[in-house]
Write a protein that holds these residues in place. Structure first.
Motif, PDB file in Angstrom:
ATOM      1  N   TYR A 198       1.841  -0.990  -6.205  1.00 59.02           N
ATOM      2  CA  TYR A 198       0.695  -1.058  -7.122  1.00 59.02           C
ATOM      3  C   TYR A 198       0.254   0.354  -7.513  1.00 59.02           C
ATOM      4  CZ  TYR A 198      -3.841  -1.908  -9.160  1.00 59.02           C
ATOM      5  OH  TYR A 198      -4.901  -1.923 -10.052  1.00 59.02           O
ATOM      6  N   ILE A 199       0.112   1.234  -6.541  1.00 63.39           N
ATOM      7  CA  ILE A 199      -0.314   2.602  -6.842  1.00 63.39           C
ATOM      8  C   ILE A 199       0.709   3.292  -7.743  1.00 63.39           C
ATOM      9  CG2 ILE A 199      -0.906   4.847  -5.864  1.00 63.39           C
ATOM     10  CD1 ILE A 199      -2.984   2.709  -5.282  1.00 63.39           C
ATOM     11  N   GLU A 253      -3.673  -5.457  -2.840  1.00 58.61           N
ATOM     12  CA  GLU A 253      -2.320  -6.009  -2.756  1.00 58.61           C
ATOM     13  C   GLU A 253      -2.327  -7.509  -2.980  1.00 58.61           C
ATOM     14  OE1 GLU A 253       0.532  -6.602   1.046  1.00 58.61           O
ATOM     15  OE2 GLU A 253       0.413  -4.517   0.356  1.00 58.61           O
ATOM     16  N   ARG A 254      -3.286  -8.199  -2.388  1.00 57.88           N
ATOM     17  CA  ARG A 254      -3.322  -9.648  -2.483  1.00 57.88           C
ATOM     18  C   ARG A 254      -3.719 -10.138  -3.879  1.00 57.88           C
ATOM     19  NH1 ARG A 254      -3.098 -13.230   0.997  1.00 57.88           N
ATOM     20  NH2 ARG A 254      -4.918 -14.406   0.259  1.00 57.88           N
ATOM     21  N   ALA A 314      -7.910   2.015  -7.290  1.00 53.00           N
ATOM     22  CA  ALA A 314      -7.227   0.732  -7.455  1.00 53.00           C
ATOM     23  C   ALA A 314      -8.211  -0.426  -7.345  1.00 53.00           C
ATOM     24  CB  ALA A 314      -6.125   0.595  -6.404  1.00 53.00           C
ATOM     25  N   VAL A 315      -9.145  -0.344  -6.387  1.00 51.94           N
ATOM     26  CA  VAL A 315     -10.178  -1.384  -6.259  1.00 51.94           C
ATOM     27  C   VAL A 315     -10.969  -1.504  -7.565  1.00 51.94           C
ATOM     28  CG1 VAL A 315     -12.366  -1.975  -5.140  1.00 51.94           C
ATOM     29  CG2 VAL A 315     -10.414  -1.242  -3.755  1.00 51.94           C
ATOM     30  N   HIS A 325       6.051  13.097  -8.481  1.00 50.84           N
ATOM     31  CA  HIS A 325       6.357  13.612  -7.144  1.00 50.84           C
ATOM     32  C   HIS A 325       5.279  13.180  -6.153  1.00 50.84           C
ATOM     33  CE1 HIS A 325       8.619  16.276  -9.859  1.00 50.84           C
ATOM     34  NE2 HIS A 325       9.518  16.311  -8.872  1.00 50.84           N
ATOM     35  N   SER A 326       4.935  11.907  -6.208  1.00 48.75           N
ATOM     36  CA  SER A 326       3.912  11.357  -5.323  1.00 48.75           C
ATOM     37  C   SER A 326       4.325   9.959  -4.885  1.00 48.75           C
ATOM     38  CB  SER A 326       2.550  11.289  -6.033  1.00 48.75           C
ATOM     39  OG  SER A 326       2.119  12.564  -6.437  1.00 48.75           O
ATOM     40  N   THR A 327       3.935   9.576  -3.659  1.00 51.58           N
ATOM     41  CA  THR A 327       4.284   8.249  -3.164  1.00 51.58           C
ATOM     42  C   THR A 327       3.420   7.884  -1.970  1.00 51.58           C
ATOM     43  OG1 THR A 327       6.123   6.861  -2.396  1.00 51.58           O
ATOM     44  CG2 THR A 327       6.049   9.109  -1.569  1.00 51.58           C
ATOM     45  N   PHE A 328       3.250   6.578  -1.765  1.00 52.77           N
ATOM     46  CA  PHE A 328       2.666   6.049  -0.538  1.00 52.77           C
ATOM     47  C   PHE A 328       3.756   5.469   0.366  1.00 52.77           C
ATOM     48  CE2 PHE A 328      -1.437   6.474  -2.456  1.00 52.77           C
ATOM     49  CZ  PHE A 328      -2.373   6.363  -1.431  1.00 52.77           C
TER      50      PHE A 328
END
Length: 659
Positions: free
Chosen positions: A229-230, A219-220, A123-124, A242-245
């Motif tokens: 975001y992910i 996030e910011r 993500a970065v 089938h994935s999550t944070f």
């Protein structure tokens, strides 16, 4: 992710902005071959097995079921991909032992722990690619709170992604079981900013706080909550349904979550909540992790352009010549002449590894839902990676002669070392002391490191095969040291080198002298404490009057009372450390009152130590006092003063309970 703590050195920044180099330029330097030696015998390489579903399945069937059973591990998932396709994805054992629910690689979610960071780093780099983030800009420019200045250098995303921010370790609120204690990411980051104990860019010291800060920055700058975001920019493009944070799990995924176990034969434990979620909050199936591996093996796939993706894999920091380097987020695990990058991950209950063989288009992912008997999952995942590599990418290993400097260098290496992943300002400094590694120079000119053991828990013997480069007895791992002016600066092994170092223990944290002195002084304190009531009973029984009254009697009693305070203090901290060791989630604030109570006991002990010194002077100058009485009074006073110093030295008395 949370189990280990560890260590000063030059960094070679080889990863440049994507615009400045072509993808070919950004590839990491191929792993160096083992040091050549004149006359070294090179055995023929074992032919590589065929990396097909039939062969991998047969190999895993002969490997994992027995390993899970003997290690008391409830279940596991293993996924292998090659050239953009899944070779095999297998479930072993149970996701729920009581209900006999088998592990399903398509539907059972595991917790990959710190492998979550690869999603954060991706993500970065997406935001770097979009021009919203600069890897070399002061992170304070992106935050709504301040990282205090230190060492005259700012923290940057590059230092975060190479784990060279210099932050001390964090543990409080890192892992929770009560959802009510969880906070939004920004609030979790602002609870406490850990102290910087190394200059940025110098010493690799793995940092969950740093990784979480990177996620908060994403996030910011993106304007989206991190988990969303992910979901939007990684899970959805890859079809990772089938994935999550998100924590606790969304209703649609909760039913598929594997139970987590300390050992498979015991009851499952509650779902673990990672408050600083970018560091380790991912829940995902094996099949979804296959999609993520395939994307990165395709130079970023739909997630990143090839130049940006290759920048992640390039050597960004090489602490030791001859050992693997650190990329941007990915660390190198190069073996058998093949470039391998990846990441490991641990919660208290789940233990995982992900490995990408970059030039071969191959990915290997494994996750276990139990630590197992005597940490069996850690041993199993290490051997599974090594044996998989040797099976499908074998390399002839030359029989290297022992270096002529082996004896001399073994003597230089001998001593006590602490991990760069440690703390200086709170009670975890005590854990560094208790967990020190000791290097011993053996008579056969090899060295042993107390904390580096084989599967039988026996310290490995390391033989020097090159300048400050050692090899274990099986020839499967290397250890290297940085030495300047005849003194060891740091050492590590290939598996840790990019992220964790061992540095010489300073004198005030050297267990080589502290622990023997502590043992002697505790012996004196215990004898004094136990003898006080015994002597009092004997005197009462025989109506003996020692002949001291007033201030001398008060000092005598204060000294004896102080020895009992020491015993209470030591017992209290023994119980606290035992609770923490068995369940790190207790560091959610519930122990604060007990830590404060121990600090009050320590304050009283400090007063008592002062009284014991006064008592020693009084006894030593008292007419008619016996020689033994004078000696013992001095020994007791010195023992109490030393133990108080030790408690203060390892930060058991602090104004705050931030750690």
């Amino acid at each position: 992710m949370w189990k280990h703590r560890i260590f000063a050195l030059l960094m070679t920044a080889l990863a440049w902005p994507a615009a400045a180099q072509s993808p070919a330029d950004l590839k990491p330097t191929p792993p160096a071959p083992a040091p050549a030696a004149s006359g070294a015998e090179v055995p023929a390489a074992t032919p590589a097995a065929s990396l097909t579903k039939t062969d991998v399945d047969a190999w895993l069937d002969g490997y994992l079921p027995y390993a899970l059973q003997t290690g008391d591990i409830a279940g596991a998932v293993v996924v292998v991909v090659k050239d953009g396709q899944v070779v095999t994805q297998r479930g072993f054992g149970y996701a729920d032992v009581k209900e006999k629910r088998p592990v399903d690689p398509d539907g059972t979610l595991f917790r990959p722990g710190s492998i979550s960071k690869l999603f954060t780093w991706t993500a970065v780099m997406q935001q770097v690619q979009a021009g919203k983030l600069d890897l070399d800009r002061d992170v304070n420019d992106y935050l709504d709170y301040k990282i205090p200045p230190a060492f005259g250098k700012p923290i940057t995303l590059r230092t975060i992604m190479t784990h060279t921010t210099g932050f001390e370790e964090t543990a409080k609120y890192l892992l929770l079981t009560d959802p009510k204690l969880a906070k939004p990411l920004g609030d979790a980051m602002k609870r406490w900013v850990p102290t910087r104990i190394y200059a940025p860019g110098q010493i690799p010291a793995y940092s969950n706080y740093g990784a979480s800060m990177a996620g908060y920055i994403v996030e910011r700058v993106s304007g989206e909550p991190f988990a969303q975001y992910i979901q939007n920019h990684i899970f959805t493009p890859l079809g990772m349904a089938h994935s999550t944070f998100v924590q606790p799990l969304p209703e649609g995924l909760a039913a598929g979550m594997s139970k987590g176990y300390e050992v498979g034969s015991k009851d499952p434990q509650p779902f673990e909540i990672i408050d600083m979620s970018p560091a380790g909050a991912l829940s995902a199936t094996g099949a979804d992790m296959a999609r993520f591996m395939i994307a990165h093996l395709s130079q970023g796939g739909p997630l990143l352009d090839p130049a940006t993706a290759n920048q992640m894999y390039a050597n960004a920091n090489t602490p030791y010549p001859g050992l693997p380097s650190m990329g941007l987020g990915f660390y190198h695990e190069d073996r058998n002449g093949h470039r391998v990058v990846g990441h490991g991950g641990d919660t208290d209950l789940f233990h995982s590894d992900l490995h990408l063989y970059l030039d071969d288009g191959v990915g290997l992912y494994m996750s276990f839902n139990s630590g197992g008997r005597e940490a069996a999952a850690h041993v199993l995942r290490e051997h599974l990676f090594v044996d998989f590599t040797d099976r499908y990418f074998p390399q002839a290993k030359p029989d290297l002669p022992t270096a002529a400097t082996a004896k001399e260098h073994a003597q230089v290496m001998a001593g006590h070392y602490i991990s760069s992943r440690g703390s200086e300002t709170n009670f975890m400094r005590m854990i560094s002391l208790l967990g020190e590694a000791r290097i011993v120079a053996n008579e056969d000119d090899t060295i042993t490191v107390s904390s580096l053991v084989n599967a039988a828990k026996v310290p490995k013997r390391w033989r020097e095969v090159g300048p400050w480069l050692w090899q274990d007895g099986e020839g499967k791992e290397h250890l290297a040291a940085v030495v300047k002016d005849g003194r060891v600066v740091m050492f590590s092994i290939g598996a840790y080198a990019p992220i964790i170092e061992f540095v010489p223990a300073p004198a005030n944290l050297n267990a080589g002298w502290i622990m023997p002195v502590a043992a002697v002084t505790m012996g004196i304190v215990v004898l004094t404490a136990l003898s006080w009531p015994v002597v009092a009973l004997v005197r009462r029984r025989y109506r003996h009057n020692p002949g001291i009254t007033g201030r001398p009697l008060l000092l005598h009693r204060a000294t004896r009372a102080s020895t009992w305070l020491v015993l209470i203090f030591v017992l209290g901290w023994t119980v606290l450390l035992s609770l923490i060791n068995s369940d790190i989630s207790v560091l959610d604030g519930r122990l604060d009152i007990w830590m404060r109570l121990m600090q009050l006991v320590l304050l009283a002990t400090i007063v008592g130590a002062g009284a014991s010194c006064w008592n020693a002077y009084d006894v030593a100058t008292r007419p008619g006092a016996s020689r033994w009485g004078r000696v013992w009074a001095v020994l007791v006073a010195l023992s109490l003063v030393f133990l108080v110093w030790l408690a203060l030295n390892v930060k058991l008395l602090t104004p705050t309970l931030d750690f």
